[in-house]
Enzyme design. Sequence first.
Site, short mmCIF file in Angstrom:
data_model
loop_
_atom_site.label_atom_id
_atom_site.label_comp_id
_atom_site.label_asym_id
_atom_site.label_seq_id
_atom_site.Cartn_x
_atom_site.Cartn_y
_atom_site.Cartn_z
N LYS A 221 0.83 -1.21 0.00
CA LYS A 221 0.00 0.00 0.00
C LYS A 221 0.86 1.25 0.00
CE LYS A 221 0.70 -0.55 4.55
NZ LYS A 221 1.10 -1.80 5.20
N ASP B 276 0.10 4.99 7.88
CA ASP B 276 -0.30 3.73 7.25
C ASP B 276 -1.79 3.79 6.88
OD1 ASP B 276 0.20 0.65 6.85
OD2 ASP B 276 -1.62 0.82 8.07
N GLY C 200 3.83 -8.76 18.50
CA GLY C 200 3.97 -8.72 17.05
C GLY C 200 2.87 -7.93 16.36
N LYS D 231 -3.85 3.77 3.05
CA LYS D 231 -4.96 2.88 2.67
C LYS D 231 -6.20 3.69 2.30
CE LYS D 231 -3.08 -0.76 5.60
NZ LYS D 231 -3.07 -1.26 6.99
#
Lengths: 430, 430
Positions: free
Chosen positions: A105, A201, A187, A205
């Site tokens: 992306k 981020d 994680g 998107k």
Amino acid sequence: MQKIHVGLCGLGTVGTGVVNVLENHQEQIKHKLGCEIEIEKILVNDLDKPRDVVIDRAWLTTNPDELVDNKDIDVIIEVMGGIEDTNKLLERALNNKKHIVTANKDLMAVHGQKLLRLAKANKCDILYDASVAGGIPIIRSLSDGLASDHIEKIMGIVNGTTNYIMTKMTDEGLPFDQVLQEAQALGFAEADPTSDVEGLDAARKMTLLANLAFKMELHLEDVDVTGIRDITQEDINFAESLGYTIKLIGIASIHEGKAEVSVEPTLLPKDHPLALVKNEFNAVYVHGESVGETMFYGPGAGSLPTATAIVSDLMEVVKNIRLGSSGNTYVDPQFERLLKDDNEKFTRNFIRLEVNDKAGTFQEITNVFSNHAVSFAKILQLPGEEEGTAEIVMVTHKISRGQLLKSLAQLEELDVVRRLISHYRVDGEE
Amino acid sequence: MQKIHVGLCGLGTVGTGVVNVLENHQEQIKHKLGCEIEIEKILVNDLDKPRDVVIDRAWLTTNPDELVDNKDIDVIIEVMGGIEDTNKLLERALNNKKHIVTANKDLMAVHGQKLLRLAKANKCDILYDASVAGGIPIIRSLSDGLASDHIEKIMGIVNGTTNYIMTKMTDEGLPFDQVLQEAQALGFAEADPTSDVEGLDAARKMTLLANLAFKMELHLEDVDVTGIRDITQEDINFAESLGYTIKLIGIASIHEGKAEVSVEPTLLPKDHPLALVKNEFNAVYVHGESVGETMFYGPGAGSLPTATAIVSDLMEVVKNIRLGSSGNTYVDPQFERLLKDDNEKFTRNFIRLEVNDKAGTFQEITNVFSNHAVSFAKILQLPGEEEGTAEIVMVTHKISRGQLLKSLAQLEELDVVRRLISHYRVDGEE
């Protein structure tokens, strides 16, 4: 049986997932497509790194030329990340008539439109459903399933890390730093969480989704971005006491041909479908003129969900190759890029002020707001933390961003106002 | 510019919606497809009926031949309903090389596989995404977006009428009959609500979803169906006190190649995503081996959502015509139709018994269950409504349907058991 040959760029967790999904679903793929898919070459950084998957050593290479210039390869799957170098590589691949499936992306938000046009010029496909909300076929739904509708608004929880952090802060009352560390240990957050936590981020998107939904070429720079780093437990508690949950929400909306895209902490009514999306899950809420409200919910990332989305895209690419219908997935933007200015962006707002607790304070403040025609749905006044101070918590009616910014600027000049503690968008209600 | 000519069978609320969506989105459709879509003929019962939409009188006909035998028509949109006569009409249309878009789940659940094969033999498309959960592109998502996954389970709220009734019964404590009347007055329920209330409508939709998800030719008769007519306020209250909400849920699952499809009142944990789907909304929850949990939420019916789904399907049909790739949407079933028997269907169960309240009763009852290796997660005993009686409410651990039925039969033979009040499936938790 015909064979389609694939070059895989990248063999991290997602790349390994792709190898596994292709292997485990070989029969299913053969049955559906009437042909076989075979991995021809895999581009890696280190030939000798131990892997979680059994790979024929002959497949591996550190030389990208062996993929993008390889006459035997029909499709490139790009899961190595990166922007500029990767873009150059994919441009070469497209000019060599290779189809592309990518989960990148970052790349698509910056160079997507150019790559899509280059693909079309070369009669190639470039599919990227895995790049937004890996486990949710949202790109496909926007471009096909809702193709005949006029989409007016998209609201998305499209970043799992920040949704995980907001969930833990809200449900367990933990501070941001502690939750971030936990998320890193599990994680769910990167060692360098900046791009997630600052909202970048999610902004990438939202750029991809808004382009598709509004049929307009919007840029990453068009997105107003605010991250979650400054949200405090007090913000969350006040929001809750007023009936709201705070989430990092990407919002894209269009009105009379002008678009607006933002990513920012947003107060949603507690029973809004998006308020109920917890932990690392993603969801995209779409409002279409005809269809009304729909919502797509699922895992946002993870090796297998993302790999599944990639292989589904690969199957579509292969189907198009077989039918001779490649190069038709991309449609040029139908509308000119037009953005709302601050006086055309309307929203409700949650505002917290620390003020001096003396007679007339409240009136001075409400005067400023009424000068800018700002009215309120809810107002709370409480004793401040410090002696002689008070805190005022307000939810405005719908006002323009212009009204908001001018009011706040003028408030901060008042002597009675010690500071603007925080302010967030309120959405998801009439 | 090329023109694609459409014959529309039916001009009720959905048909009228199709005319409107086609008209309002003409530019968008032209832009995306590079061709125009024009309605050529509309099949109606009554030429003179007043309509909500302005229609060229020359379009209308009462003679189906003018559509299915019309050389100028490329695509038939079928929104008139009915099963046998409609099937014959569509067979003729396919043999005349006309593509089909339909919203008719009754027809597709009974004759779908035959029609899909006939379409393929004629190199035609037949698309039916509007037939299940109108506003949700679920058929497209199952056949394309999740194509590379192994789907293990689908749980769906696929009937808006029953979900509306269950919501009102649960949230407002109203009795079934009163809510049904309200729903009829609001247009959420038909004058004859049998097909909705008895679960048949949901069973038809689950048949279509299960066929696609499991790549197996399942029949409507393979679905175990129980409706909501017998659910009482007491059932709802006991469920609630144990942490559950009762919904009419369609469940399709597969294990080691054997499938199971049912529609029945089901207790879900209150915080399960499906438990939060209210009123007339639909939602389909899909569990894939790789993707994990995803959920699709939206309006289940309504003129515009359904019309939007139809026009999106129509756009795909037209795209395929333009690219010469028609006749490839259907894929023959990959697996043989295999169904679980009662000893292979495992679930938790909620059971209510009315018993005589005397020493030893409880032991007699638990003996029966332990004879069939049935154990419990939760048991409540309360005074019964009648003097000298008690009520026992239980939630079992996962047991087979065989175990359940044998236990219940044996219980009903006990003198201490006055009656089995109700029993429902419990799902959505580990």
